[in-house]
Write an enzyme that holds these catalytic residues in place. Sequence first.
Site, PDB file in Angstrom:
ATOM      1  N   HIS A   1       2.195  26.144  -4.066  1.00  0.00           N
ATOM      2  CA  HIS A   1       0.811  25.645  -4.016  1.00  0.00           C
ATOM      3  C   HIS A   1       0.410  25.590  -2.544  1.00  0.00           C
ATOM      4  O   HIS A   1       0.497  24.561  -1.888  1.00  0.00           O
ATOM      5  CB  HIS A   1       0.687  24.269  -4.658  1.00  0.00           C
ATOM      6  CG  HIS A   1      -0.632  23.620  -4.310  1.00  0.00           C
ATOM      7  ND1 HIS A   1      -1.836  24.097  -4.760  1.00  0.00           N
ATOM      8  CD2 HIS A   1      -0.936  22.568  -3.520  1.00  0.00           C
ATOM      9  CE1 HIS A   1      -2.823  23.369  -4.261  1.00  0.00           C
ATOM     10  NE2 HIS A   1      -2.297  22.434  -3.504  1.00  0.00           N
TER      11      HIS A   1
ATOM     12  N   ASP B   1      -4.882  25.736  -9.075  1.00  0.00           N
ATOM     13  CA  ASP B   1      -4.983  27.126  -8.619  1.00  0.00           C
ATOM     14  C   ASP B   1      -5.209  28.064  -9.801  1.00  0.00           C
ATOM     15  O   ASP B   1      -6.012  28.997  -9.736  1.00  0.00           O
ATOM     16  CB  ASP B   1      -3.706  27.522  -7.871  1.00  0.00           C
ATOM     17  CG  ASP B   1      -3.374  26.528  -6.777  1.00  0.00           C
ATOM     18  OD1 ASP B   1      -4.213  26.353  -5.881  1.00  0.00           O
ATOM     19  OD2 ASP B   1      -2.294  25.910  -6.833  1.00  0.00           O
TER      20      ASP B   1
ATOM     21  N   GLN C   1      11.176   7.887  -4.413  1.00  0.00           N
ATOM     22  CA  GLN C   1      10.580   7.954  -5.752  1.00  0.00           C
ATOM     23  C   GLN C   1      11.515   8.635  -6.752  1.00  0.00           C
ATOM     24  O   GLN C   1      11.589   8.232  -7.911  1.00  0.00           O
ATOM     25  CB  GLN C   1       9.218   8.649  -5.679  1.00  0.00           C
ATOM     26  CG  GLN C   1       8.239   7.812  -4.841  1.00  0.00           C
ATOM     27  CD  GLN C   1       6.825   8.320  -4.837  1.00  0.00           C
ATOM     28  OE1 GLN C   1       6.535   9.409  -5.332  1.00  0.00           O
ATOM     29  NE2 GLN C   1       5.924   7.548  -4.255  1.00  0.00           N
TER      30      GLN C   1
ATOM     31  N   GLY D   1      -6.332   6.328  -4.362  1.00  0.00           N
ATOM     32  CA  GLY D   1      -6.851   7.479  -3.611  1.00  0.00           C
ATOM     33  C   GLY D   1      -7.929   8.233  -4.365  1.00  0.00           C
ATOM     34  O   GLY D   1      -8.320   7.860  -5.475  1.00  0.00           O
TER      35      GLY D   1
ATOM     36  N   ALA E   1      -2.612   5.536  -6.398  1.00  0.00           N
ATOM     37  CA  ALA E   1      -3.585   5.210  -7.449  1.00  0.00           C
ATOM     38  C   ALA E   1      -4.923   4.728  -6.911  1.00  0.00           C
ATOM     39  O   ALA E   1      -5.897   4.670  -7.665  1.00  0.00           O
ATOM     40  CB  ALA E   1      -2.975   4.168  -8.391  1.00  0.00           C
TER      41      ALA E   1
HETATM   42  P1  NAX Z   1      -6.023  10.219  -0.682  1.00  0.00           P
HETATM   43  O1  NAX Z   1      -5.626  10.129   0.750  1.00  0.00           O
HETATM   44  O2  NAX Z   1      -7.431   9.937  -1.080  1.00  0.00           O
HETATM   45  O3  NAX Z   1      -5.093   9.266  -1.563  1.00  0.00           O
HETATM   46  C1  NAX Z   1      -3.715   9.227  -1.424  1.00  0.00           C
HETATM   47  C2  NAX Z   1      -3.268   7.823  -1.768  1.00  0.00           C
HETATM   48  O4  NAX Z   1      -1.859   7.812  -1.811  1.00  0.00           O
HETATM   49  C3  NAX Z   1      -3.689   6.774  -0.747  1.00  0.00           C
HETATM   50  O5  NAX Z   1      -4.397   5.724  -1.415  1.00  0.00           O
HETATM   51  C4  NAX Z   1      -2.355   6.273  -0.168  1.00  0.00           C
HETATM   52  O6  NAX Z   1      -2.385   4.861   0.125  1.00  0.00           O
HETATM   53  C5  NAX Z   1      -1.414   6.581  -1.319  1.00  0.00           C
HETATM   54  N1  NAX Z   1       0.008   6.709  -0.952  1.00  0.00           N
HETATM   55  C6  NAX Z   1       0.539   7.306   0.142  1.00  0.00           C
HETATM   56  N2  NAX Z   1       1.874   7.186   0.145  1.00  0.00           N
HETATM   57  C7  NAX Z   1       2.207   6.508  -0.976  1.00  0.00           C
HETATM   58  C8  NAX Z   1       3.436   6.057  -1.523  1.00  0.00           C
HETATM   59  N3  NAX Z   1       4.590   6.290  -0.902  1.00  0.00           N
HETATM   60  N4  NAX Z   1       3.398   5.390  -2.695  1.00  0.00           N
HETATM   61  C9  NAX Z   1       2.245   5.142  -3.329  1.00  0.00           C
HETATM   62  N5  NAX Z   1       1.040   5.519  -2.844  1.00  0.00           N
HETATM   63  C10 NAX Z   1       1.030   6.202  -1.680  1.00  0.00           C
HETATM   64  O7  NAX Z   1      -5.562  11.679  -1.157  1.00  0.00           O
HETATM   65  P2  NAX Z   1      -6.027  12.525  -2.436  1.00  0.00           P
HETATM   66  O8  NAX Z   1      -7.253  13.304  -2.094  1.00  0.00           O
HETATM   67  O9  NAX Z   1      -6.057  11.649  -3.628  1.00  0.00           O
HETATM   68  O10 NAX Z   1      -4.830  13.592  -2.526  1.00  0.00           O
HETATM   69  C11 NAX Z   1      -3.524  13.184  -2.861  1.00  0.00           C
HETATM   70  C12 NAX Z   1      -2.532  14.300  -2.614  1.00  0.00           C
HETATM   71  O11 NAX Z   1      -2.829  15.421  -3.458  1.00  0.00           O
HETATM   72  C13 NAX Z   1      -2.530  14.859  -1.195  1.00  0.00           C
HETATM   73  O12 NAX Z   1      -1.190  15.031  -0.765  1.00  0.00           O
HETATM   74  C14 NAX Z   1      -3.204  16.202  -1.355  1.00  0.00           C
HETATM   75  O13 NAX Z   1      -2.829  17.101  -0.343  1.00  0.00           O
HETATM   76  C15 NAX Z   1      -2.711  16.605  -2.710  1.00  0.00           C
HETATM   77  N6  NAX Z   1      -3.432  17.693  -3.405  1.00  0.00           N
HETATM   78  C16 NAX Z   1      -2.703  18.519  -4.201  1.00  0.00           C
HETATM   79  C17 NAX Z   1      -3.291  19.512  -4.965  1.00  0.00           C
HETATM   80  C18 NAX Z   1      -2.478  20.394  -5.839  1.00  0.00           C
HETATM   81  O14 NAX Z   1      -3.063  21.299  -6.457  1.00  0.00           O
HETATM   82  N7  NAX Z   1      -1.157  20.244  -5.986  1.00  0.00           N
HETATM   83  C19 NAX Z   1      -4.759  19.760  -4.893  1.00  0.00           C
HETATM   84  C20 NAX Z   1      -5.533  18.589  -4.381  1.00  0.00           C
HETATM   85  C21 NAX Z   1      -4.886  17.803  -3.257  1.00  0.00           C
HETATM   86  O15 NAX Z   1      -5.127  18.464  -2.045  1.00  0.00           O
END
Ligand code: NAX
Length: 327
Positions: free
Chosen positions: A187, A159, A112, A14, A12
Amino acid sequence: MKRPVRIAITGAAGSISNSLIFRIAAGDMLGPDQPVILQLIERPEAMEALRGVAMELEDCAFPLVHAVRLHDNAEDGFSKVHFALLVGAKPRGKGMERKDLLEANAEIFSVQGRALNDHANPDVKVLVVGNPANTNALIASRNAPGLSPSQFTAMSRLDHNRAKGSLANHIGANPADVTRVAVWGNHSATQYPDIRNAEAFGEPVMPNLDAKWISETFIPRVQQRGAEIIAARGQSSAASAANGAIDHMRDWVKGTPDGDFVSMCIPSDGSYGVAKGIVYSFPVRCRFGRYQIVQNLPIDDDAKQRMKATEQELLEEKAAVEHLLPA
Ligand code: NAX
């Protein structure tokens, strides 16, 4: 006013959540008459940043936000939730192989899944955004034997929207006038964005498209769009990913428009010959809070090959984490 619903969001603090949370709070996901309780979940190290997000939420004074709760663990964070958006995931670190990434995330999504099983509302709808999203959804679902696998989905809507936006731009239409686009599979760069059945203003688009444009420009462009955005802005898609998550959940709850369909990664039931036991993006229609795969779309040899390639990748991902999954 309706009773508030509980929405959990992981990751949340991120980048994606920085758009997503505020749009949910504004009513974009469930409508302007649905109050929400936001249960925001982060890693313990990121709780200070999460407090900053909560301050900004307070400063928006959103009328729909009934309460905001901050959690550093999934068990409390998923308590009684009706919706869970699993955005947080472990990113690929330096020198990390794909298998290492799958295993690291398998650990997070197992925890989770169990927490959702034990603490969420029994009707919870789950969307996994964190990558590798399809396989993470499968892992969470396998760890939640008390919930139906159909409650676990992953996001291909970004996508789907990319495909729709790119086609609309190419033919000079508004995206709202383009229908019947589909994304099949994972994806990832193996996904198959499929516009063979697409229509613009209710007419098929294929007669006016060049086959070479589809195979050499359109398909690779959608497949590689994430990388193109990283190259341009130095960061991965955030606002458009949040928008995809909002669209996915809104349509799942409120239904898809007549005559159109959307793409969702859902547990395969064997439709179109796709192996059961993987979470695969299909074209779906939603009604009354449920989704159904659109059947009987024509599949030619080229489509079959592309659908198989992305299925194969998902089977490999599943095989890589199978030893970590409960039987
Ligand atoms: P960020 O690195 O900005 O934010 C991720 C956040 O998740 C961080 O604040 C981190 O502390 C937190 N986090 C990590 N492990 C956790 C856990 N076990 N419990 C709670 N929080 C946790 O990444 P962001 O740009 O927001 O992207 C998030 C995810 O979305 C990434 O894995 C990214 O690859 C994925 N995406 C998926 C997409 C899709 O279409 N399915 C597209 C966009 C994005 O690339």
